[in-house]
Design a protein around this motif. Structure first.
Motif, mmCIF file in Angstrom:
data_model
loop_
_atom_site.group_PDB
_atom_site.id
_atom_site.type_symbol
_atom_site.label_atom_id
_atom_site.label_comp_id
_atom_site.label_asym_id
_atom_site.label_seq_id
_atom_site.Cartn_x
_atom_site.Cartn_y
_atom_site.Cartn_z
ATOM 1 N N CYS A 110 37.922 50.256 44.518
ATOM 2 C CA CYS A 110 38.396 50.418 45.890
ATOM 3 C C CYS A 110 38.493 51.885 46.283
ATOM 4 O O CYS A 110 38.676 52.201 47.456
ATOM 5 N N GLN B 116 42.673 53.090 39.026
ATOM 6 C CA GLN B 116 42.566 52.207 37.856
ATOM 7 C C GLN B 116 41.113 51.763 37.721
ATOM 8 O O GLN B 116 40.294 52.540 37.242
ATOM 9 N N CYS B 117 40.759 50.549 38.176
ATOM 10 C CA CYS B 117 39.351 50.170 37.999
ATOM 11 C C CYS B 117 38.447 51.064 38.837
ATOM 12 O O CYS B 117 37.295 51.282 38.513
ATOM 13 N N GLY B 118 38.973 51.554 39.936
ATOM 14 C CA GLY B 118 38.236 52.529 40.738
ATOM 15 C C GLY B 118 37.310 51.950 41.787
ATOM 16 O O GLY B 118 36.700 52.699 42.556
ATOM 17 N N CYS C 56 43.398 46.912 47.371
ATOM 18 C CA CYS C 56 43.353 47.459 46.020
ATOM 19 C C CYS C 56 44.115 46.467 45.162
ATOM 20 O O CYS C 56 45.299 46.238 45.375
ATOM 21 N N ARG C 57 43.433 45.869 44.234
ATOM 22 C CA ARG C 57 44.051 44.818 43.444
ATOM 23 C C ARG C 57 44.759 45.375 42.205
ATOM 24 O O ARG C 57 45.498 44.668 41.553
ATOM 25 N N CYS C 58 44.486 46.649 41.894
ATOM 26 C CA CYS C 58 44.991 47.183 40.616
ATOM 27 C C CYS C 58 46.306 47.941 40.703
ATOM 28 O O CYS C 58 47.112 47.875 39.796
ATOM 29 N N LEU D 22 38.146 43.425 42.867
ATOM 30 C CA LEU D 22 37.349 44.021 43.943
ATOM 31 C C LEU D 22 35.843 43.881 43.733
ATOM 32 O O LEU D 22 35.086 43.752 44.685
#
Ligand code: FES
Ligand code: FES
Lengths: 800, 158
Positions: free
Chosen positions: B104, B100-102, B136-138, A220
């Protein structure tokens, strides 16, 4: 068949017999992650959020041609409007490889900060910086460039033919110039046994070809950097990276800055999935701009730029596999051609790792493997979750299913006969990184998972009537935990950390290991809390940079928990020793009789002598006494090289629905079994699997970057709008995705843990193909498995 | 380009800003107001990372010119917690491991707020549909859907 089950009781405790897993205080207990609050409230700072007073905004001029030579470049107009400009003519000419995870002799250097001979559309030629983004954008348009377009190649098979343009005449390995011929960037051949003899012994031999697409990471956060030139001639940097220390080494080398003047700050990373295993292309450009401007510069890639910057390795794999009537494999021969794009970021380790993934999957007595990695005029491919493993898994696991079908055997039975497990040798990172497997939950996962999905009742494809049919597939996968091993190998793999007890009993953890979002460091904090015997609340990650932390190579190869967590445990044990020693001085006991337990209410670790009342003291009191009596800080710093690379295993059972009229494939239900040893963080171990499952489905069914062969551009021009990707409505419902864990214990890992992330994506493309077969009776060995490809396969079958 | 004065009520606070006619709301929030919780993910309306509430409706700030929302009420992720207490949606995201990475997350949390305001008890299908515009990729969306469901339940209890 010998049984591979590991007794629960035997393995559920630490090898030193410390404590049973049921007695863990923090490990294995659900608790919110520490970074969740800043992330959910918008307070977390990512590189793109870093603001430095007086900073300029950078923009990059990129080649519109897939292959060209810059004949003339003129920045005078841009400079006249007050922009700072740099071109390939003035930036350092030193060739580097942006990924330095491998040792120097396995690191192929073929690129420079900017180039006058772009090799793919979007390759950086020049860059500008100005007070506003708007002004920088204007300045960029004022740069005049005259290109001489050159012939481009997009197909790796064509690129190897004589007479085709050579993308790189030579590259640098260590300090030696190495010639490149026929665009072959790297190759590898490995053989064990006598493959010809093996095929003769086989009762069945099948030969298949798989083509795997070129997904884009689609993390992202686009690749970004901020660089501040310092008065001492050094630089301070924030950047999207999986490794702050490797970025520092590279920037030091390229710009000739001593490393103690290169400070790379660790900052939250908005996803990565492998795309920042290397220093991202924009970082040295940002540094060059800042050094020239003598001002801070921020450089944020647009999504379009980002999409021209990195992707997964696409490849063609041919595989010939021979088995006996009972399903035992006897011979295998695999030939691979990888399309690496314009630069060799890590093709050599990739094809080495793929040889490993092949021999790690099944025991095959006679095996031959050959691979070529080939340059083409496309965006450079790099690591993406699984690193060649999903690709090997895709062809191998679909062919195993096909062999089972052809022999009239249950694929599960064939799996169990051939899998590599307990006591076998595992190649964790290609031929040079090997260790013996000490924990393996494969059998347990397969048995339980097959019951949960209803494997026996899945039916045969020919029995399924109607336009919309369902099928259930199974595939198994694994991934290494780290790249360690008893011998040094070609991958650098160790981590380091510092832990200190503060004067109030709280704990600072200084670890340069990065977290891509999966929670590796959150797991690390639990390991520290567990080892020290303090509440999780007492442990925090300290802001970290390259100047104040010790080296960690990179977050990759599913090594976060096993290597990073293992390191934290080792350092925390040293801190614990010191704590106990100081406490024993105060309590008047021997340190070896002291224990520590967390007291959640008092938010303290309590040191106590078991069974002796009154001999109790908080860590705060020990730390304060150590200060007041001038004993010194209770701290330790150390590094750890894991001498093993244990595999984490996963088994997927997936149900899909296939529409025979439209060719659409819909995943509807999944059971996922995972063996990651001890589960450190139950919520996020499951969440990791969810994410990998999603990305694997998207890889299998949707994603590919395609190129216009005339212009060399991406057909979607770099826009997400034109990029097929799995969206929320196409995911199975939450209740239809069940995850469970094996009851294994990895004796070499922290509290019995190994990795999980990549193991959870590797079998997904294969399980999709196997489920489709069970629904409609055709094998599709090309990803993405689009509706058109499904229809084509059905048509071909109909025509048989 | 001439700058124009606009008034916005951002997270409950009135502010007067001078903006260029081509300035995007996303950049005004991030660069002029320092509200960096709202993210840039694509700039083309494909990822949802830039979602904010404009007069209580989820909208993409990367496709919105600031001048066109003169007078509007804007809520960003920074405006959801009140008096240091997380909004139930935020609570649920934390509790259910939806982060997760946050990167999004701000956009998705804001979208969820907009969704639950008009549909307090959405089905899984409705939540999935609402997430269509959010990349959201995570997480594979699974824990995100669970969190939104749980938040709806929590909020219905009042
Ligand atoms: S940044 Fe607005 S939708 Fe992606
Ligand atoms: S949590 Fe990383 S993109 Fe959603």
């Amino acid at each position: 068949m010998q049984t591979k089950f590991i007794s629960r009781e035997q393995k559920r405790h630490d090898k030193k017999g410390e404590r049973l897993s049921s007695q863990f205080y923090t490990v294995g207990k659900p608790a919110p992650r520490k970074d969740a609050i800043p992330k959910v409230t918008g307070q977390e700072k990512f590189t793109t959020d870093v603001v430095v007073p007086g900073m300029l905004y950078g923009r990059v001029l990129r080649s519109p041609y897939p292959h060209a030579r810059v004949k003339r470049i003129d920045t005078s107009k841009a400079e006249a409007m007050g922009a700072v400009c740099i071109t390939f003519e003035e930036t350092p000419k030193i060739k580097y490889n942006e990924r330095i995870v491998s040792i120097p002799s396995a690191t192929f250097k073929d690129r420079t900060v900017l180039t006058g001979k772009p090799l793919h559309v979007g390759e950086p030629i020049a860059a500008v910086a100005a007070e506003t983004e708007e002004k920088a954008e204007k300045a960029l348009k004022l740069i005049e460039v005259e290109y001489e377009p050159l012939e481009a190649v997009f197909d790796p098979i064509v690129a190897m033919k004589p007479g085709k343009p050579n993308l790189h005449d030579h590259i640098i390995i260590e300090d030696k110039v190495v010639e490149i011929k026929n665009n072959i960037a790297a190759k590898l051949e490995i053989a064990e046994g006598d493959v010809e003899k093996g095929f003769q012994e086989a009762d069945i031999v099948i030969e298949r070809e798989a083509k795997l697409g070129r997904p884009y990471h689609a993390q992202l956060e686009t690749k970004s950097a901020v660089c501040v030139p310092e008065p001492n001639g050094g630089v301070t940097i924030w950047t999207t990276t999986q490794t702050i220390h490797n970025c520092r080494i590279l920037i030091g080398e390229i710009f000739g800055i001593p490393l103690n003047k290169v400070c790379v700050k660790k900052v939250a990373l908005g996803g990565s999935f492998g795309s920042s295993i290397q220093m991202n292309t924009i970082l040295p450009i940002c540094v060059a701009l800042a050094l020239k401007a003598k001002k801070p510069v921020k450089l944020v890639s647009t999504r379009e730029e980002d999409m021209y910057d990195h992707c997964r390795y696409s490849m063609i794999i041919k595989y010939k596999l021979g088995a006996k009537k009972d399903g035992r494999l006897v011979a295998g021969q695999m030939d691979v051609v990888v399309d690496i794009g314009a630069h060799n970021i890590q093709a050599y380790p990739l094809i080495g790792c793929m040889a490993g993934w092949l021999v790690d999957l099944y025991k095959i007595p006679h095996i031959k493997y050959s691979a070529k990695a080939v340059y083409t005029n496309k965006a450079p491919a790099c690591a993406m979750q699984g690193f060649g493993n999903p690709q090997v898994n895709f062809i191998a696991q679909t062919m195993m299913n096909e062999i089972a079908e052809k022999l009239g055997l249950d694929p599960i039975e064939v799996e169990l006969k051939n899998y590599v497990g307990l006591g076998d040798v595992f190649w964790g990172q290609g031929p040079t990184v090997r260790s013996v497997i000490r924990s393996c939950g494969v059998e347990e996962l397969i048995k339980k998972g097959s019951e949960m999905i209803g494997w026996r009742n899945r039916g045969r494809p020919e029995e399924k009537k109607g336009d919309i049919v369902r099928g259930i597939g199974m595939a198994r996968g694994f991934h290494t935990s780290g790249a360690g091993g008893p011998l040094p190998g070609e991958a650098v793999d160790f981590s380091g950390a510092m832990i200190k007890i503060n004067e109030d009993g709280t704990v600072d953890v200084i670890a340069s290991l990065q977290d891509m979002g999966g929670g590796a460091l959150e797991a690390g904090l639990r390991i520290v809390a567990e080892t020290l015997g303090v509440p999780l609340d007492c442990v925090e990650l300290a802001p970290t940079d390259t100047c104040t932390s010790v080296y960690d190579v990179c977050l990759h190869a599913t090594r976060g928990v096993y290597v990073g967590g293992g390191t934290l445990k080792k350092v925390a044990e040293q801190v614990r020793q010191k704590l106990l020693e100081y406490a024993s001085r105060i309590l008047g006991t021997y340190p070896q009789y002291l224990k520590i337990r967390p007291d959640e209410k008092r938010k303290q670790g309590i040191i106590y002598a078991e069974g002796i009342s009154g001999k109790e003291i908080t860590i705060r009191e020990v730390a304060a006494t150590a200060r007041n009596k001038n004993w010194g800080t209770i701290a330790a710093v150390d590094s750890l090289r894991q001498a093993q690379c244990p595999p984490a295993y996963t088994v997927y059972f997936l149900e899909v629905e296939v529409n025979k009229r439209t060719g659409e494939v819909r995943p509807v239900r999944a059971v996922v079994g995972a063996d990651c040893g001890t589960v450190i963080d139950p919520i996020y171990a499951v969440a990791q699997i969810h994410g990998s499952f999603y990305r694997g489905l998207s890889y299998a069914l949707y994603e590919d970057t395609r190129y216009n062969r005339k212009t060399g551009e991406l057909t979607n021009k770099g826009f997400l709008s034109g990029y097929n990707i799995l969206k929320a409505p196409d995911m199975p419902n939450p209740d239809d995705v069940q995850v469970f864990f094996a009851s294994t214990y990895e004796e070499t890992g922290p509290f019995g843990a190994k990795g999980i992330g990549e193991a959870a994506i590797n079998p997904v493309p294969a399980v999709v193909a196997n489920a489709i077969y069970n629904a409609i009776g055709v094998w599709i060995r090309q990803t993405p498995i689009t509706p058109e490809r499904v229809l084509k396969a059905l048509k071909e079958k109909g025509g048989e | 380009m001439e700058e124009r004065k606009i008034r916005l009520k951002v997270n409950g606070k009135d502010c007067e800003l001078s903006v260029k006619p081509n300035e995007l709301l996303l950049n005004v929030l991030r660069n002029k107001l320092g509200l960096t919780g709202t993210k840039y993910g694509c700039g083309t309306g494909d990822c949802g990372a830039c979602t904010v509430l404009i007069n209580n409706e989820p909208r993409l700030s990367c496709l919105t010119l600031a001048v066109t929302v003169d007078g509007a009420e804007i809520t960003t992720v920074e405006g959801l917690a009140t008096n240091g207490k997380l909004h139930p949606i935020q609570e649920a995201f934390v509790k259910h491991g939806a982060i997760q990475c946050g990167f999004c997350i701000p956009g998705i949390v804001i979208m969820a707020k907009g969704l639950l305001d008009i549909n307090p008890n959405p089905t899984v299908e409705e939540i999935k549909e609402a997430l269509k515009g959010h990349l959201c990729r995570c997480t594979g969306y699974i824990n995100i859907i669970k969190a939104i469901k749980a938040a709806a339940l929590e909020m219905s209890k009042g």
